[in-house]
Design an enzyme around this catalytic site. Sequence first.
Site, short mmCIF file in Angstrom:
data_model
loop_
_atom_site.label_atom_id
_atom_site.label_comp_id
_atom_site.label_asym_id
_atom_site.label_seq_id
_atom_site.Cartn_x
_atom_site.Cartn_y
_atom_site.Cartn_z
N ASP A 66 0.98 -1.28 0.01
CA ASP A 66 0.02 -0.02 0.13
C ASP A 66 0.82 1.39 -0.11
OD1 ASP A 66 0.71 -0.54 2.53
OD2 ASP A 66 -1.03 -1.07 3.31
N ASN A 134 -7.67 -2.79 14.07
CA ASN A 134 -9.03 -3.12 13.87
C ASN A 134 -9.03 -4.37 12.94
OD1 ASN A 134 -8.04 -1.94 11.46
ND2 ASN A 134 -9.35 -0.24 11.32
N HIS A 136 -7.26 -4.83 10.30
CA HIS A 136 -6.84 -4.59 8.71
C HIS A 136 -5.75 -5.44 8.26
CE1 HIS A 136 -4.56 -0.59 9.62
NE2 HIS A 136 -3.87 -1.40 9.65
C1 F6R Z 1 1.63 -1.54 5.99
C2 F6R Z 1 0.33 -2.23 6.13
C3 F6R Z 1 -0.51 -2.04 7.36
C4 F6R Z 1 0.32 -2.55 8.75
C5 F6R Z 1 -0.53 -2.56 10.07
C6 F6R Z 1 0.41 -2.86 11.43
O1 F6R Z 1 2.27 -1.56 4.65
O2 F6R Z 1 -0.15 -2.62 5.26
O3 F6R Z 1 -1.58 -3.09 7.44
O4 F6R Z 1 0.89 -3.55 8.37
O5 F6R Z 1 -1.00 -1.22 10.05
O6 F6R Z 1 1.12 -1.85 11.17
P1 F6R Z 1 2.30 -1.98 12.55
O7 F6R Z 1 3.35 -2.63 12.11
O8 F6R Z 1 2.86 -0.47 12.45
O9 F6R Z 1 1.61 -1.99 13.65
#
Ligand code: F6R
Length: 240
Positions: A66, A134, A136
């Site tokens: 992303d 959440n 994602h």
């Molecule tokens: C980043 C992405 C997000 C992160 C997620 C966790 O490219 O796709 O899904 O992996 O927000 O982020 P962290 O590792 O910072 O807790």
Amino acid sequence: MKVNFLSKGEIEKEVSNIIIDEIKNNPSCVLGLATGSSPLGVYQRLIDAYRSNMVSFKDVTTFNLDEYMGLDEYDINSYHYYMNHNLFNHIDINKDNIHIPNGFVKTDEEAVLYDDEILKAGGIDVLLLGLGKNGHIGFNEPYTSFSSLSHITCLSEQTINDNARFFDDVKKVPSRANTMGLKSIMNAKKIILIVLGCNKIDAVNELLNDEISVKWPCTILKKHLNCTVFIENVIIDSIF
Ligand code: F6R
């Protein structure tokens, strides 16, 4: 879905070894990569392995998950900048083989061309994911369709607040992103999900029960035939 509870260091070692083995077995493999704080230790280990001549990335192709809308590679908060800074500038990858969603696409029709590029490259062999509070994965927020391909998405308030830690002001966090969809993610041949820290317990609970629901996008991973989840063991006490 296989689940492992390990320490942060063990997870980083295991995951980097999986990626290094994949490259050794298939030097022109296709990797899917995440940003955020979770993969940083893995990227450092990949850099170390390259520096000690254990692995070469010269024929590897990468597809990131992303990018924020409106941020370019010179913006220190863009995922282009993150990837260059935390991995690509330190290994021998061919820059032509790097793919990151474009934060300046105008329409979903333009965004979905990313899936064609992935297909043309032969599909993703190993896809590394992190987990949002959440639930994602990529920037597929709750209630994203399980059949979604790459698209422009609106970030939830939760995600904007969580990611504000990387910006000097929450108001500067972009409200939209270009992300691989959930179907794009599920098309990967092998998936590795890293979950570090205690602040994602709700999402982890949903991941570990038997239900699959669009409310928790990560739950779709239960349907994948080759998905391994690495959860930091500090979470165990909070769950059981
Ligand atoms: C980043 C992405 C997000 C992160 C997620 C966790 O490219 O796709 O899904 O992996 O927000 O982020 P962290 O590792 O910072 O807790």
